[in-house]
Design a protein around this motif. Structure first.
Motif, PDB file in Angstrom:
ATOM      1  N   UNK A 163     -86.577  65.937 -61.897  1.00  0.00           N
ATOM      2  CA  UNK A 163     -87.188  66.673 -62.996  1.00  0.00           C
ATOM      3  C   UNK A 163     -86.159  67.320 -63.913  1.00  0.00           C
ATOM      4  N   UNK A 164     -84.905  67.363 -63.503  1.00  0.00           N
ATOM      5  CA  UNK A 164     -83.859  67.969 -64.325  1.00  0.00           C
ATOM      6  C   UNK A 164     -83.452  67.077 -65.489  1.00  0.00           C
ATOM      7  N   UNK A 165     -83.959  65.871 -65.520  1.00  0.00           N
ATOM      8  CA  UNK A 165     -83.657  64.975 -66.633  1.00  0.00           C
ATOM      9  C   UNK A 165     -84.217  65.535 -67.927  1.00  0.00           C
ATOM     10  N   UNK A 166     -83.760  64.999 -69.046  1.00  0.00           N
ATOM     11  CA  UNK A 166     -84.276  65.484 -70.326  1.00  0.00           C
ATOM     12  C   UNK A 166     -85.376  64.564 -70.825  1.00  0.00           C
ATOM     13  N   UNK A 167     -86.201  65.117 -71.661  1.00  0.00           N
ATOM     14  CA  UNK A 167     -87.324  64.389 -72.230  1.00  0.00           C
ATOM     15  C   UNK A 167     -86.983  64.016 -73.666  1.00  0.00           C
ATOM     16  N   UNK A 177     -86.443  70.283 -74.353  1.00  0.00           N
ATOM     17  CA  UNK A 177     -85.979  70.857 -73.101  1.00  0.00           C
ATOM     18  C   UNK A 177     -87.084  70.644 -72.094  1.00  0.00           C
ATOM     19  N   UNK A 178     -86.735  70.218 -70.905  1.00  0.00           N
ATOM     20  CA  UNK A 178     -87.727  69.922 -69.893  1.00  0.00           C
ATOM     21  C   UNK A 178     -88.303  71.212 -69.319  1.00  0.00           C
ATOM     22  N   UNK A 179     -89.502  71.581 -69.773  1.00  0.00           N
ATOM     23  CA  UNK A 179     -90.176  72.760 -69.251  1.00  0.00           C
ATOM     24  C   UNK A 179     -91.470  72.379 -68.553  1.00  0.00           C
ATOM     25  N   UNK A 180     -91.776  71.107 -68.473  1.00  0.00           N
ATOM     26  CA  UNK A 180     -93.012  70.641 -67.861  1.00  0.00           C
ATOM     27  C   UNK A 180     -92.800  70.360 -66.381  1.00  0.00           C
ATOM     28  N   UNK A 193     -75.333  53.887 -69.719  1.00  0.00           N
ATOM     29  CA  UNK A 193     -75.081  55.196 -69.139  1.00  0.00           C
ATOM     30  C   UNK A 193     -76.326  56.029 -68.852  1.00  0.00           C
ATOM     31  N   UNK A 194     -77.509  55.472 -69.059  1.00  0.00           N
ATOM     32  CA  UNK A 194     -78.718  56.263 -68.878  1.00  0.00           C
ATOM     33  C   UNK A 194     -79.809  55.449 -68.194  1.00  0.00           C
ATOM     34  N   UNK A 195     -80.480  56.094 -67.259  1.00  0.00           N
ATOM     35  CA  UNK A 195     -81.648  55.552 -66.568  1.00  0.00           C
ATOM     36  C   UNK A 195     -82.869  56.195 -67.206  1.00  0.00           C
ATOM     37  N   UNK A 196     -83.848  55.391 -67.599  1.00  0.00           N
ATOM     38  CA  UNK A 196     -85.030  55.886 -68.285  1.00  0.00           C
ATOM     39  C   UNK A 196     -86.285  55.680 -67.442  1.00  0.00           C
ATOM     40  N   UNK A 197     -87.206  56.637 -67.538  1.00  0.00           N
ATOM     41  CA  UNK A 197     -88.543  56.521 -66.977  1.00  0.00           C
ATOM     42  C   UNK A 197     -89.499  56.661 -68.148  1.00  0.00           C
ATOM     43  N   UNK A 198     -90.376  55.703 -68.301  1.00  0.00           N
ATOM     44  CA  UNK A 198     -91.307  55.701 -69.429  1.00  0.00           C
ATOM     45  C   UNK A 198     -92.595  56.403 -69.025  1.00  0.00           C
ATOM     46  N   UNK A 199     -92.899  57.507 -69.689  1.00  0.00           N
ATOM     47  CA  UNK A 199     -94.106  58.271 -69.392  1.00  0.00           C
ATOM     48  C   UNK A 199     -95.235  57.950 -70.359  1.00  0.00           C
ATOM     49  N   UNK A 245     -93.209  67.703 -63.953  1.00  0.00           N
ATOM     50  CA  UNK A 245     -93.422  66.256 -63.943  1.00  0.00           C
ATOM     51  C   UNK A 245     -93.680  65.697 -62.550  1.00  0.00           C
ATOM     52  N   UNK A 246     -93.734  66.549 -61.531  1.00  0.00           N
ATOM     53  CA  UNK A 246     -93.835  66.038 -60.163  1.00  0.00           C
ATOM     54  C   UNK A 246     -95.040  65.120 -59.989  1.00  0.00           C
ATOM     55  N   UNK A 247     -96.187  65.480 -60.566  1.00  0.00           N
ATOM     56  CA  UNK A 247     -97.377  64.638 -60.429  1.00  0.00           C
ATOM     57  C   UNK A 247     -97.166  63.285 -61.090  1.00  0.00           C
ATOM     58  N   UNK A 248     -96.648  63.287 -62.315  1.00  0.00           N
ATOM     59  CA  UNK A 248     -96.406  62.028 -63.037  1.00  0.00           C
ATOM     60  C   UNK A 248     -95.364  61.169 -62.337  1.00  0.00           C
ATOM     61  N   UNK A 249     -94.295  61.791 -61.867  1.00  0.00           N
ATOM     62  CA  UNK A 249     -93.230  61.025 -61.208  1.00  0.00           C
ATOM     63  C   UNK A 249     -93.701  60.429 -59.891  1.00  0.00           C
ATOM     64  N   UNK A 250     -94.549  61.122 -59.158  1.00  0.00           N
ATOM     65  CA  UNK A 250     -95.042  60.601 -57.878  1.00  0.00           C
ATOM     66  C   UNK A 250     -95.941  59.374 -58.061  1.00  0.00           C
TER      67      UNK A 250
END
Length: 121
Positions: free
Chosen positions: A51-55, A24-27, A71-77, A29-34
Motif C-alpha cells: 500500500x506504500x506505492x503511489x497512485x 499521495x496514497x491516503x486510501x 523500473x516500475x511495477x504497476x497494478x491496474x485498479x 487499498x487492502x480490499x482492492x489488492x486482496x
C-alpha cells in the motif's frame, strides 16, 4: 509499485510527456489488492508494504511506460492499458490489461533494459 486508478486527481505538471496525475496514497487499498490473485494470499503486514506505492492517473492515450524503461511495477485498479510494439510505421497491440491486472515486473525481474514495448492508458 505504482497503482493506476481514477481517484483524487492532482495535475503532475513536472511530466508533460506522460500527461498524468499523481496522488499521495491516503486510501486503504487492502480490499482492492486482496482481489488481485498475485496478492490474495498476503498477510496484513505484507499488504501494508504494498500500500506504500503511489497512485497515478493517466489520461486515455498517455504513455505509461516507454521502450527500455524497466523500473516500475504497476497494478491496474481502473481503466485499461495497452502494451504496444512499434515497428517502423506499424503498431501492434501485444496485450491489453484490465483492472486487477499487473505489468512491468518482467523487465525488472529479467533485467530487460532494451525491451521494445511501450504501455499506453
Amino acid at each position: 509499485m505504482d497503482m493506476i486508478t481514477n481517484h483524487d486527481k492532482q495535475r503532475n505538471s513536472g511530466n508533460p510527456e506522460n500527461n498524468h496525475y499523481t496522488t499521495t496514497n491516503t486510501h486503504d487499498y487492502s480490499f482492492s489488492l486482496r482481489k488481485i490473485p498475485l496478492f490474495s494470499r498476503l498477510n496484513d503486514d505484507e499488504i501494508k508494504c504494498i500500500e506504500k506505492g503511489k497512485e497515478e492517473e493517466f489520461e486515455a492515450g498517455a504513455k505509461i511506460v516507454s521502450e527500455g524503461q524497466f523500473d516500475t511495477f504497476y497494478v491496474l485498479l481502473d481503466g485499461e492499458v495497452n502494451v504496444v510494439m512499434k515497428d517502423s510505421a506499424k503498431e501492434t497491440i501485444l496485450s491489453t490489461f484490465k483492472p486487477g491486472d499487473h505489468f512491468g515486473e518482467l523487465p525488472i525481474i529479467l533485467d530487460w533494459s532494451e525491451h521494445k514495448c511501450s504501455a499506453y492508458a
